[in-house]
Enzyme design. Sequence first.
Site, PDB file in Angstrom:
ATOM      1  N   SER B  28     -44.239 -13.093 -49.761  1.00 58.03           N
ATOM      2  CA  SER B  28     -45.466 -13.831 -49.461  1.00 58.03           C
ATOM      3  C   SER B  28     -46.060 -13.422 -48.113  1.00 58.03           C
ATOM      4  O   SER B  28     -45.354 -13.231 -47.134  1.00 58.03           O
ATOM      5  CB  SER B  28     -45.141 -15.322 -49.435  1.00 58.03           C
ATOM      6  OG  SER B  28     -46.315 -16.061 -49.222  1.00 58.03           O
ATOM      7  N   GLY B  53     -48.986 -17.537 -48.874  1.00 62.59           N
ATOM      8  CA  GLY B  53     -48.670 -18.956 -48.927  1.00 62.59           C
ATOM      9  C   GLY B  53     -49.893 -19.850 -48.946  1.00 62.59           C
ATOM     10  O   GLY B  53     -50.886 -19.570 -48.288  1.00 62.59           O
ATOM     11  N   ASN B 106     -45.866 -19.401 -53.368  1.00 62.64           N
ATOM     12  CA  ASN B 106     -45.320 -19.797 -52.073  1.00 62.64           C
ATOM     13  C   ASN B 106     -46.229 -20.872 -51.474  1.00 62.64           C
ATOM     14  O   ASN B 106     -47.449 -20.718 -51.449  1.00 62.64           O
ATOM     15  CB  ASN B 106     -45.262 -18.561 -51.169  1.00 62.64           C
ATOM     16  CG  ASN B 106     -44.746 -18.847 -49.771  1.00 62.64           C
ATOM     17  OD1 ASN B 106     -45.410 -19.491 -48.970  1.00 62.64           O
ATOM     18  ND2 ASN B 106     -43.560 -18.355 -49.470  1.00 62.64           N
ATOM     19  N   ASN B 134     -41.924 -22.668 -48.333  1.00 67.55           N
ATOM     20  CA  ASN B 134     -41.719 -22.134 -46.992  1.00 67.55           C
ATOM     21  C   ASN B 134     -41.436 -23.316 -46.082  1.00 67.55           C
ATOM     22  O   ASN B 134     -42.316 -24.135 -45.848  1.00 67.55           O
ATOM     23  CB  ASN B 134     -42.994 -21.382 -46.592  1.00 67.55           C
ATOM     24  CG  ASN B 134     -42.957 -20.875 -45.166  1.00 67.55           C
ATOM     25  OD1 ASN B 134     -41.953 -21.020 -44.474  1.00 67.55           O
ATOM     26  ND2 ASN B 134     -44.050 -20.292 -44.728  1.00 67.55           N
ATOM     27  N   CYS B 137     -42.174 -24.312 -41.186  1.00 70.19           N
ATOM     28  CA  CYS B 137     -43.407 -24.872 -40.647  1.00 70.19           C
ATOM     29  C   CYS B 137     -43.083 -26.124 -39.864  1.00 70.19           C
ATOM     30  O   CYS B 137     -42.186 -26.873 -40.227  1.00 70.19           O
ATOM     31  CB  CYS B 137     -44.348 -25.265 -41.782  1.00 70.19           C
ATOM     32  SG  CYS B 137     -44.706 -23.906 -42.854  1.00 70.19           S
ATOM     33  N   LYS B 172     -37.360 -21.063 -49.127  1.00 65.37           N
ATOM     34  CA  LYS B 172     -37.347 -19.900 -48.240  1.00 65.37           C
ATOM     35  C   LYS B 172     -36.924 -20.330 -46.846  1.00 65.37           C
ATOM     36  O   LYS B 172     -37.611 -21.098 -46.175  1.00 65.37           O
ATOM     37  CB  LYS B 172     -38.735 -19.260 -48.203  1.00 65.37           C
ATOM     38  CG  LYS B 172     -38.778 -18.008 -47.339  1.00 65.37           C
ATOM     39  CD  LYS B 172     -40.013 -17.197 -47.623  1.00 65.37           C
ATOM     40  CE  LYS B 172     -40.110 -15.990 -46.730  1.00 65.37           C
ATOM     41  NZ  LYS B 172     -41.296 -15.189 -47.049  1.00 65.37           N
ATOM     42  N   ASN B 199     -37.197 -15.485 -43.501  1.00 64.36           N
ATOM     43  CA  ASN B 199     -38.556 -15.450 -42.997  1.00 64.36           C
ATOM     44  C   ASN B 199     -38.506 -14.695 -41.664  1.00 64.36           C
ATOM     45  O   ASN B 199     -37.465 -14.181 -41.281  1.00 64.36           O
ATOM     46  CB  ASN B 199     -39.078 -16.885 -42.821  1.00 64.36           C
ATOM     47  CG  ASN B 199     -40.575 -16.973 -43.046  1.00 64.36           C
ATOM     48  OD1 ASN B 199     -41.321 -16.117 -42.573  1.00 64.36           O
ATOM     49  ND2 ASN B 199     -41.017 -17.994 -43.740  1.00 64.36           N
ATOM     50  N   GLY B 272     -41.503  -6.929 -47.898  1.00 66.14           N
ATOM     51  CA  GLY B 272     -42.572  -7.501 -47.085  1.00 66.14           C
ATOM     52  C   GLY B 272     -43.383  -6.444 -46.367  1.00 66.14           C
ATOM     53  O   GLY B 272     -44.265  -5.790 -46.945  1.00 66.14           O
TER      54      GLY B 272
HETATM   55  C1  FMN Z   1     -48.303 -10.407 -42.068  1.00 63.78           C
HETATM   56  C2  FMN Z   1     -47.221 -11.309 -42.603  1.00 63.78           C
HETATM   57  C3  FMN Z   1     -47.552 -12.543 -43.175  1.00 63.78           C
HETATM   58  C4  FMN Z   1     -46.579 -13.381 -43.690  1.00 63.78           C
HETATM   59  N1  FMN Z   1     -46.939 -14.574 -44.267  1.00 63.78           N
HETATM   60  C5  FMN Z   1     -45.987 -15.363 -44.842  1.00 63.78           C
HETATM   61  C6  FMN Z   1     -46.340 -16.562 -45.553  1.00 63.78           C
HETATM   62  O1  FMN Z   1     -47.531 -16.907 -45.691  1.00 63.78           O
HETATM   63  N2  FMN Z   1     -45.357 -17.325 -46.080  1.00 63.78           N
HETATM   64  C7  FMN Z   1     -44.036 -16.973 -45.983  1.00 63.78           C
HETATM   65  O2  FMN Z   1     -43.192 -17.676 -46.509  1.00 63.78           O
HETATM   66  N3  FMN Z   1     -43.675 -15.822 -45.350  1.00 63.78           N
HETATM   67  C8  FMN Z   1     -44.604 -15.021 -44.764  1.00 63.78           C
HETATM   68  N4  FMN Z   1     -44.230 -13.844 -44.142  1.00 63.78           N
HETATM   69  C9  FMN Z   1     -42.810 -13.471 -44.076  1.00 63.78           C
HETATM   70  C10 FMN Z   1     -42.463 -12.442 -45.149  1.00 63.78           C
HETATM   71  O3  FMN Z   1     -42.670 -12.974 -46.456  1.00 63.78           O
HETATM   72  C11 FMN Z   1     -41.014 -11.974 -45.026  1.00 63.78           C
HETATM   73  O4  FMN Z   1     -40.159 -13.079 -45.168  1.00 63.78           O
HETATM   74  C12 FMN Z   1     -40.736 -11.328 -43.673  1.00 63.78           C
HETATM   75  O5  FMN Z   1     -41.822 -10.502 -43.307  1.00 63.78           O
HETATM   76  C13 FMN Z   1     -39.456 -10.490 -43.662  1.00 63.78           C
HETATM   77  O6  FMN Z   1     -39.509  -9.419 -44.583  1.00 63.78           O
HETATM   78  P1  FMN Z   1     -39.925  -7.899 -44.176  1.00 63.78           P
HETATM   79  O7  FMN Z   1     -39.106  -7.538 -42.983  1.00 63.78           O
HETATM   80  O8  FMN Z   1     -39.640  -7.085 -45.373  1.00 63.78           O
HETATM   81  O9  FMN Z   1     -41.361  -7.957 -43.838  1.00 63.78           O
HETATM   82  C14 FMN Z   1     -45.212 -12.991 -43.611  1.00 63.78           C
HETATM   83  C15 FMN Z   1     -44.883 -11.761 -43.032  1.00 63.78           C
HETATM   84  C16 FMN Z   1     -45.863 -10.908 -42.539  1.00 63.78           C
HETATM   85  C17 FMN Z   1     -45.469  -9.586 -41.932  1.00 63.78           C
END
Ligand code: FMN
Lengths: 272, 310
Positions: B28, B53, B106, B134, B137, B172, B199, B272
């Site tokens: 997400s 999300g 999400n 998630n 928060c 999450k 996260n 991600g």
């Molecule tokens: C730009 C960005 C926006 C994200 N927005 C959300 C979100 O809206 N909700 C959520 O649960 N995680 C969010 N995440 C976390 C990612 O889903 C993921 O858990 C985290 O980036 C770790 O994975 P990665 O290292 O592969 O990026 C976000 C991450 C990034 C980089």
Amino acid sequence: MAIQTDGIVLNNRRIKPLYFLLEMDCPAIADETKPGQFVMLRTSNDGRPLLRRPFSVYRSYPAHHPEKRKRGHLLILYKMVGQGTRKMAAFKKGEKVNLIGPLGNGFTLPPLPSSARTILIGGGVGMASLSPLNEPLRSGQLSVFIGGKTKDDILCENDFGGGKGSNIFIATEDGSRGKKGTVVTLFLSEMKRFDKNEPYHVYVCGPDEMVKALSKGIKSGKWTIQASMEARMGCGFGACWGCVLKTTDPQTPYQRVCQAGPVFNLREIVWE
Amino acid sequence: MRIKTVQKPDLSVDIGRLKLKNPVMVASGTFGYGREFEDFMALNRLGAVIPKGISLNPMPGNPPPRIFETNGGMINSIGLQNPGLRVFIKEKLPYLKELKTDLIINFFGNTQKEYVRLAGALDGVAGISALEMNVSCPNVKCGGIVFGSDPRMTCRLVSAVRKSTGLPLIVKLSPNVTDITATARGAEDGGADAVSLVNTFRAMAINIYSRKPELGNVIGGLSGPAIKPIAVRMVWEVYRAIKIPVIGIGGIMNGEDAIEFILAGASAVQIGTANLINPGAALEVAEGIKKYLLQAKVNRIRDLIGGFEI
Ligand SMILES: Cc1cc2nc3c(=O)[nH]c(=O)nc-3n(C[C@H](O)[C@H](O)[C@H](O)COP(=O)(O)O)c2cc1C
Ligand SMILES: Cc1cc2nc3c(=O)[nH]c(=O)nc-3n(C[C@H](O)[C@H](O)[C@H](O)COP(=O)(O)OP(=O)(O)OC[C@H]3O[C@@H](n4cnc5c(N)ncnc54)[C@H](O)[C@@H]3O)c2cc1C
Ligand code: FES
């Protein structure tokens, strides 16, 4: 439609102490690109840096371009500022470079470009995104204001002209070329040349402070002013919401520069 | 003549009641609302899609700059910008639910009530396979302490949400805790069908020349390859601590990275940051997993889960 593809480096040469011109063979993107659009370039595959970097397309030669030898070529004019652009400076002929593009909205041309009154105002490498406008606009009445810190930051001055109504103005902050001062000060001091009540089309690209100063300085309501904006970009294709700019949009003030822009109506930008 | 056919490895996995055709989902916030990727990849081949999300009401997000690249990673402070449930259902969902892959929504809230209302509202919507909540928060009713930072608060929140939806519920987890197994147990006790982790890690960066923060919000969340070893450790700890399935997230860039999470105990993974760099990354991860299985002569990915030996 944006695509992800490899460009093949044809040429990558230094044109000024800190500026380089990268020429690639990339017909798929070259065919589709409009002035003001950009590409996301993968400067390295080893994760240093990790993210792609955005660059305006400085020239693109579609398949039907009259210059046969240039067909399919895509050019980027870039300034070496950090890790990614240093990696780019080392690109060798024949190397593959992964690109995503063309991206963003690009500039909107005047209804009758060949007879329009237009003004371009660019600072430093911002000229790279304005330069492609010469082609559609040069047969009209075109004035170009180019600025930079020193004479080594004055770019693209030879890209203009060739049109009967073309006028070029240059400013440097240290006075090493043209008028001493910023390009904004220069433009504002020359503004009386341009009738406030005529429908001028103004195109701007440069650092935020420059665009902001122009926004404060230009009062005419008859002019349409388009500004190509910069932002740190995570993806360039609308997925991360990392590149936002505050706008007057009542529903969604934070708009993505890579989707809603990079070109914005200057009056829709909210300065903080 | 007999032709020896190469066995196609079985990539399907079960996340509790949720059955996925392969273990690779997109995380997400890094995959927009799906459509942003249609020019670049066959979305239907993903194990599941998890869009950005959503909250009950629109969220404006944080002031820019919102991202900053660091060694092997990026810090983001998007601030969960989203148009809210109503606009999501009207404008984003119609495209997403036509996809021939599982859709996991999400969501997050500022209060327990908001979480419950959202889960309830999504429960009746056709085309949704599961929910991912998630919990990273701040709880505005509790002085802004993050829901997922306290095991009891996590448990209470999950059990309240559990009652309002019949859909499979993934929690999450936030990695910004001393003991992630405690919050994982909280989620399990609250009735979660699975947990996903991690996260982003709270992080910041300072521009030493301007002496100003690099992010408009000062603090953001670190993601990307830099966090992978910590995420692998957390997945392994959580895998041993709870009985429900674990979904591994954190810095996965290729098939090998995904296999590492699966060996540590993940039943599936989410990609991600890699999506931003290479929009086809998730499908390449799935290909990489397949290649590994063929080479290792393992017929089913599920036989590899937690298969790491000490
Ligand atoms: C730009 C960005 C926006 C994200 N927005 C959300 C979100 O809206 N909700 C959520 O649960 N995680 C969010 N995440 C976390 C990612 O889903 C993921 O858990 C985290 O980036 C770790 O994975 P990665 O290292 O592969 O990026 C976000 C991450 C990034 C980089
Ligand atoms: C739509 C768009 C079009 C662009 N077109 C061009 C172009 O045609 N030619 C060109 O040379 N550059 C262009 N840029 C800027 C270019 O993307 C950055 O200079 C580049 O990302 C720097 O990468 P780096 O790894 O070398 O520097 P980094 O190591 O990332 O940063 C080094 C320094 O550069 C600054 N910087 C980084 N990114 C940006 C940015 N986006 N804008 C301003 N400063 C930045 C950093 O704050 C830092 O001080 C464009 C940017 C955008 C958003
Ligand atoms: S750079 Fe990712 S949305 Fe604009």
